[in-house]
Scaffold this active site. Sequence first.
Site, PDB file in Angstrom:
ATOM      1  N   TYR A  74      -6.695   7.038   3.372  1.00  0.00           N
ATOM      2  CA  TYR A  74      -6.872   5.953   2.410  1.00  0.00           C
ATOM      3  C   TYR A  74      -6.171   4.675   2.876  1.00  0.00           C
ATOM      4  CZ  TYR A  74      -5.676   2.700  -1.132  1.00  0.00           C
ATOM      5  OH  TYR A  74      -5.476   1.518  -1.765  1.00  0.00           O
ATOM      6  N   CYS A 116     -24.861   3.123 -14.583  1.00  0.00           N
ATOM      7  CA  CYS A 116     -23.923   4.248 -14.651  1.00  0.00           C
ATOM      8  C   CYS A 116     -24.558   5.434 -15.380  1.00  0.00           C
ATOM      9  CB  CYS A 116     -22.642   3.819 -15.360  1.00  0.00           C
ATOM     10  SG  CYS A 116     -21.404   5.125 -15.474  1.00  0.00           S
ATOM     11  N   ASP A 126      -9.821   5.905  -3.193  1.00  0.00           N
ATOM     12  CA  ASP A 126      -8.608   6.344  -3.871  1.00  0.00           C
ATOM     13  C   ASP A 126      -9.003   6.936  -5.221  1.00  0.00           C
ATOM     14  OD1 ASP A 126      -9.386   4.139  -5.279  1.00  0.00           O
ATOM     15  OD2 ASP A 126      -7.376   3.378  -5.587  1.00  0.00           O
ATOM     16  N   GLU A 157       0.820  -1.215   0.000  1.00  0.00           N
ATOM     17  CA  GLU A 157       0.000   0.000   0.000  1.00  0.00           C
ATOM     18  C   GLU A 157       0.853   1.264   0.000  1.00  0.00           C
ATOM     19  OE1 GLU A 157      -2.973   0.408  -0.673  1.00  0.00           O
ATOM     20  OE2 GLU A 157      -3.739  -1.637  -0.542  1.00  0.00           O
TER      21      GLU A 157
END
Length: 350
Positions: free
Chosen positions: A123, A209, A141, A40
């Site tokens: 995050y 969407c 993110d 990460e």
Amino acid sequence: MRARLLAWYDREGRTLPWRIRPEERVAGRVADAYAVWLSEIMLQQTTVAHAAPYYAKFLSLWPTVHDLADAPREDVMAAWAGLGYYARARNLHACAQAVSRELGGVFPSDLEGLRALPGIGEYTAHAIRAAAFNLPASVVDANVERVITRVFRIEAPLPSAKPDIRKHAASLADPARPGDYAQAIMDLGAVICTPRAPSCGACPWAAHCAARAAGDQERYPVKAAKKVKPVRHGLAFVVLRGEGEGREVLVRTRPDKGLLGGMLEVPGTDWVVDAGALPGFSEAAPLALRWREAGRITHVFTHFELRLTVFAAPLSGEANLPDGARWVGVHPIRAAGLPTAMKKAVQAAL
DNA sequence: GATCCGTGGCC
DNA sequence: TGGCCAAGGAT
């Protein structure tokens, strides 16, 4: 929607070195929190392709958080060279030492505990909770921002739209499979919902969407206008001694904070906006040698463009080195300890 | 909230 | 080819 996304992830999600696949999780495999954390940190503002070799190198050099904590910092910085954002490497080492020496080598699983560690922000704390511990989290993110702003057709520009994005993202999360969900929505952004030419035909959320329905997917996320980058000028001095494999260049360590903090550099002037304000090379040179102008290099940082005029000189015999200066080999394995701008300067002098 | 932090790949 | 982009954090 969450069922469609997870079904897609079970089928199409990427296999990555630090990732526990759904079938492995079902079989009881538990992630190594150290490995997840390491990945990460490296993946902050960095592509998977660029970070992957560094991840393998770090795990090989330092298989546990205790190994990393006990490593000399300069070894960690040298191993990080080329990955960029060097504060990450300084914080990585400090975080490893905190976990190793204050927490018995065990990473916290709560947000507050994670956020308290150097280099772990909003995050990354959520990402570690989800990926390493499979606990409920809200991972937002750049991938999630792109997916969410398209699905909901959010017009407000980043970064001010962030709270709205977080709210929408949280409404879609799956409490039953938090780890897989977090990685699924990031994979969706990385593989399907890409910045340019998204593969809407293969998207599990295409039917839901709003941007897809309007046909303007690539307009999102809307971003605030960016500022123009100023140009800064400087002189760099490459002192060389020896020949062939034994050839060395004179370097010093930059101050701990700020640009390229803790990294190596060749001696040089400050970097200034007004090129006319630079001193003459003979006045600025670290040693009185027979200098030649070897070339000019340009390097673009996040917020300014650097143009260096590179001077080179051979050194034979002994000399009184400037404070803090030392020699390193210019052959590839040691040159890898230099950030890219400095590699360019040395290269220009060879 | 705005600014400061790298780098390499992409079209 | 140059601007855009990438699994952000610290101050």
